[in-house]
Structures are given as C-alpha cells and as structure tokens.
Design a protein around this motif. Sequence first.
Motif, PDB file in Angstrom:
ATOM      1  N   LYS A  56       0.404   2.591  -5.289  1.00  0.00           N
ATOM      2  CA  LYS A  56      -0.988   2.951  -5.575  1.00  0.00           C
ATOM      3  C   LYS A  56      -1.091   3.743  -6.869  1.00  0.00           C
ATOM      4  CE  LYS A  56      -2.928   2.883  -0.957  1.00  0.00           C
ATOM      5  NZ  LYS A  56      -3.331   3.656   0.214  1.00  0.00           N
ATOM      6  N   GLU A  90      -9.806   2.212  -4.016  1.00  0.00           N
ATOM      7  CA  GLU A  90      -8.772   1.923  -5.021  1.00  0.00           C
ATOM      8  C   GLU A  90      -9.293   0.960  -6.070  1.00  0.00           C
ATOM      9  OE1 GLU A  90      -4.426   1.292  -4.831  1.00  0.00           O
ATOM     10  OE2 GLU A  90      -4.943   1.015  -2.710  1.00  0.00           O
ATOM     11  N   SER A 122       0.812  -1.213   0.000  1.00  0.00           N
ATOM     12  CA  SER A 122       0.000   0.000   0.000  1.00  0.00           C
ATOM     13  C   SER A 122       0.850   1.269   0.000  1.00  0.00           C
ATOM     14  CB  SER A 122      -0.959  -0.021   1.188  1.00  0.00           C
ATOM     15  OG  SER A 122      -0.277  -0.435   2.341  1.00  0.00           O
TER      16      SER A 122
END
Lengths: 304, 414
Positions: free
Chosen positions: B341, B367, B336
């Motif tokens: 991301k 996400e 993460s």
Amino acid sequence: MLSVNELRKSYGSTKALDGVSFDMKPGEIFGLLGPNGAGKTTTIRISLGIIEPDSGTVLFGGKPLTIEMKDSLAYLPEERGLYRKSKVIDVLIYFGGLRNIPPVEARERATRWLKKLELSAVSNRKVDELSKGMQQKVQFISCLLHEPELLILDEPFSGLDPVNQIVMKDIIREMKSQGKTIIFSTHQMEQAEKLCDRICLINEGKVILYGSLGEIKRNHGDDAIHMEFEGDSSNLKELENMATMEVYENYAELRTKEGISRQEFLRKAISLVDVTKFSVEEASLNSIFIEAVRGGKNGGRDVA
Amino acid sequence: MSLKKALVVARWEFVEKVKTKAFIISLVLMPVFIMVMAVVPSLLMNKPDTTAVNIGIIDETGKIAAQLSESLGEKYKLPDGLPNYNVVTISPVDSAREEANRMVLQKVISSYVVIDTGLINSRKFEYVSENVSNFKDISRLQSAVKDILMTNELEQRGVSPKIVEEVTKPVEMETVKLSKGGKEEKAHAGSGFILGYIFIIILAVFVLTSGQLLVRSVVEEKSNRIVEVLLSSTTADEIMTGKILGLSLLGLTQLAVWGLIAFAFGGQMAAFVTVPGSIWWEGVFFILGFLFYSSIFVMAGAPVTTEQEAQQATSYVSMLLFLPIILATLVAQNPSASYIKILTLIPLLTPTMMAFRIPIQTPDLWELVTGSVILLASTYFCMIAAGRIFKIGILVYGKRPTLKELFRWATRRS
C-alpha cells in the motif's frame, strides 16, 4: 521599429552582452556586425524572446514583444536546419502554421515561392535529398511565408554560391522596397557594405560603432592609397618612414604619415618601382572593422 | 498559451511520425513479437513428446521399478499410442551409478532415478540427468513415485486396491472471483494476475513509445537548431503541450491498432480474462500515469544533446516503469500488505502498481482516491517543472546539466 536598450547577459563569468543599445528605423536594412562570438546571436535571441536578458529591454514600436507580435517577425538562424526526413512542402506548411497561416494558404504561398526560386521540382522531395544551397533557400522561404514586417537574418549568405547569393540579395532588396525592416547579422563586411543603410558593430558584448554607413566611413578610417606596381617589392622598404604600408608582391595598400603629401610619396615611389596604378580610395568597412576591433582589444588590455 | 499553435505542433508531430517506416513496422511487428513471446513457450511446454523417453532406474527395493514402469505406461502415451516412457532397470550393484552415468552421457537414457531401501522413511529419491530443467518429466516422475508410495502403504495396511484408486483420484478446483460489489464470477486462477500484467505492459509500451519519440524529436530539433525558429514563432509551453498531445495521440493510435489485432486473433484470450467492474479506475490511473511519465520524459529529454544521451535518459525512465513487475509475485500473493500500500502511494509507482493491483484485488476506495489525488498533484507540479526545464533545456548544448542545475531550473519562476 525595434529598439534595444542596455541589454546585459552573462553566462557564468563570461559577459556575452555588456550594455548593448541600438534603434532601428522602419524600412531600413540594419547591419548587426561583429567578429565571431561578439554577441550578435545573443542579441538576436533576446530580441526575439527566445532567451531572457539579465537586464535591459527590447521594444517593438515602443511596446514589449507579445505572442501576437511574433507572427509578424521572421528569423533565419545562423546554423541552418530543417526536418530532414520530411517533405519540403510539408515543412513549409508547418512553419506557416506556426505563424498562424492556414494550411491551404501556406501551401499556395509556398508553391509560389518555390517556383520563384526555381525549386518547384523538389517540392515533394525530402529535405535530406536536397543540396545544401537548396535547403538554405527553402529555409529562407520558410521565413517569408507569413509576410513578416521584421526579418532577422543571421549570416544569410554563408555557404551559398555566388549565383544564389545574388538571388538572396535580390529578395532582400525586394523586401526592403516593400517597406519591410531587415536586420542583417554578419561578420562579412563586404556583404554588409553592399546592403546596409545603417550598422551597429559590436565586439565583446559592447557597441563600438553605430550609425549610418556613410557617417561611419567619414568619421573612421582615412582614405587609403591603393598602388599597383611592377619591380622588386623589397625596394619599397625605403619608404617605411613616409607611410604605413601593407606590401604584397605587386600591390600595396598604404596611408602616408603626417606631414608627408601623397605627391611626395608618389615621386619617391616612382624612383624605386614601376608604378602602374595609383589611386586614393575610401577605406573599406572591412578595414574600419579590423581597426575598430583591434583598437577595442588594445583598449581593453590597457585598462587591465 | 495559445492552444491553436499547440495544435499545429501536435498535428505536425503526429502526421510526420505516423508516416515513418519505423512506426508502421512497429505497429505490425510488436503484436507478432508479443504473440510469439506469450504463446510459443507454453505451446512448446505442453507439446507432447513424439518419441519415447528412456528413464533408468536403480531400484534397491526391487519393487518400485516395475510399479513405476506400469504407472508411467498407463498414464502417459505418445500420440501414436505407444508409452511415452520406457523404464530401463539398472541392477543395483556397486557400480550401478557409474554404469547409469555412462548411459546418460551416451544418450542411451535421458535420466535415471535412484530409489534406495530407506525411501519409505526418508521420502527422498534422486533424479540424475544432464538436464535438470525438464520440468515436465521431473514433475511426472515425482508424482508417480509419490502415488506408488501411497498405494503401497495403503495396501500394506489392508486397504483394498479399488478404494486406493478412488481416494487417489485428482481433485479439480474451480476459482471464483469475488468483486467489491459482492458479485461472484468464475475466473481462471491467475487471470487477475495476467490482466494486471497486460495493463502494465500496455502502459509501459504506451509511455515508452511516446516518451522516446518525444525525446528524439527534441534532440532532432536541437541538433538542427529548428528549436530557435520554433521559439521565435511560438512559446516553449506551446511546443511542449503540442508534442505531448501529438505523440500521445500517436501512442493511442498504436494501442487502437493493437487492440483490433488482439480482438481479431484473441477471442480465447478475452474469454480467459475476466474484466473487473472497477476497470474505469484503471483508466484514471492510465491517463494520469501517462501524463506523469511524459513530464518526466520531458525533464529527462530536454537538456540532452545527442541521440546517445537521449537513449540513456529514456532507459532510466523505463526502469521505473518496470519496477512493479519485479514485485509482481509479492503483490499477487498479498495485494493488500501494508508495504504494498505504501509503495502504491509513491507517485512514481502509483500508475503501474494500481494497474497491476486493480485486476487482482481492487484496492479500497480510500486507497484509490488517495492514490489518484497524490498522482494528480504530482503530475501538475511535474508538468510545471517540466515546462520550466524544457524552456531552458532546449537551448542548452553540450555539457549535460547536473541534477542540482535541473532542480534550479525547475524551481525558478520566469
């Protein structure tokens, strides 16, 4: 049937088509003629909706081409090809399917055609294993399965031996007798002369001759004299002021110059060589073609 | 667009390809190959030695050699019960190293270690061998020497040998995976990583199989001008749709067969890998990813004329697919991290990054949603662009178009 109006198409700076127009009548064999690179294939591709013109229209029975109408067209491209690794019968069924013929029906029709063209034995062979002539016949069949109203054949005879040419010609005539319309594109004038009702001759993207074959022959090209002889062909040089001649070893094709009669020429010729045959014949489409194309080129140069 | 004709094309592409020898061979060979690649190295790695390994030791302390010999002899045995390692002591004279080197080169010993008197303070010793990639021997030696040092130290400070033995016992760790729903599940360490890897490979194989077949079939149809016959009876959109449908069905067939093979042979594999509950997101990215990459294959493949160019074009696309594998260890350490991301939201990487990340640590819902929406939109636009490029590309021969030309084709409305 098909009417093509003022088609224009450029590739970069080259004008492939420069205002081509013609109309086809239902049920005729229409010759689309011209030397290599004249724009025949481009015209055909645009007519079939494969490529878009820069400007101009193509109408089928007064309407633009729709997807439904494609099912009543057939196209045999000049450069031939089939799926090499697939079975003949499968390829035919596939092409039938692309024209909305159900597989069972397509198989039936394909089998019938293969039998007719003496290809039953290769039905389950791979295309690869067939001779070139056979492949060409298979491809021809693929154009006929859906019983099209309009057939567009681009150089259908190229690469075929004389026997198969006759087979093909018979089928084309049969199609015509069934009321189908056929576009026959070629640069081989002898073929066109034998088959076509009307022709359109294009060169460098422009139409230079258009009309029925008889009409064109009457209007273009005077009758030519064909003379066969024995003796020294160089003796004929003396006659150059009487006629334009193409002299071969034992044969000459010629046209007398103005004010010179054929009889006058013949009398003189007899005194020089032993004339065995002397005949007046209609100019061949081939010579009209050559004349027209050369004329067109010269014209072009004059303008430039 | 008539779906009927697209289906005719799809059927043809599927049936003709499924019958080819190449396809049938790959169907069987690929699983065999993967199994060999995955299983054999680890089998070989863990395979016990069958003959004893001679290890030399130049021991300046005069104490450690004997302890090492004892420790190795106790711990590691050959299958026939004899010690796995013979420790050969080399007297620590001036020429000891030369002597030891000679012994290594003559294969009398496979390697030797040098323990100098400063070991206790420097905590360093040397390992000399022709092959320094023998991880098994190296790690065993290293841990043996470490244990010996610790034991000596503790005993010197008056701790009884029994206590020493107890405190130096190895510790086992059980890994438990906590899923988004708060459910705890026992999982092998690294199982998510392996599952992620498997997903990437499945996606890549799927995309590449269908993609390459797609490009090849376009090249074939161009080279024998069948494409003109096709276009005179149907439209470019129908041909493209049909091809993608038919060939993805082919890819699915392949996956199904492989799945069956894996199921039949890989019972243990399934037990080893724990499937997270968020698996259906995996499916979403799988399908979108497939369509997205297919459209890229169409764009790359349609303007190509020769088989050779086709291979070049497909190899560029394949590189994109494998990029996340390069980042794999980084992703596994911190799935993460913000740069991960960001990378995940780049459409070209979304399918594979997600395929990899979901089993490791399911990304947050926002996400997943953002990623799939961006991917969906990109897929839509790429499909339209691909359709336009396809329409022009399949009639272009010879010179390959530049990127600028491709862009012009893609943006031009017909």
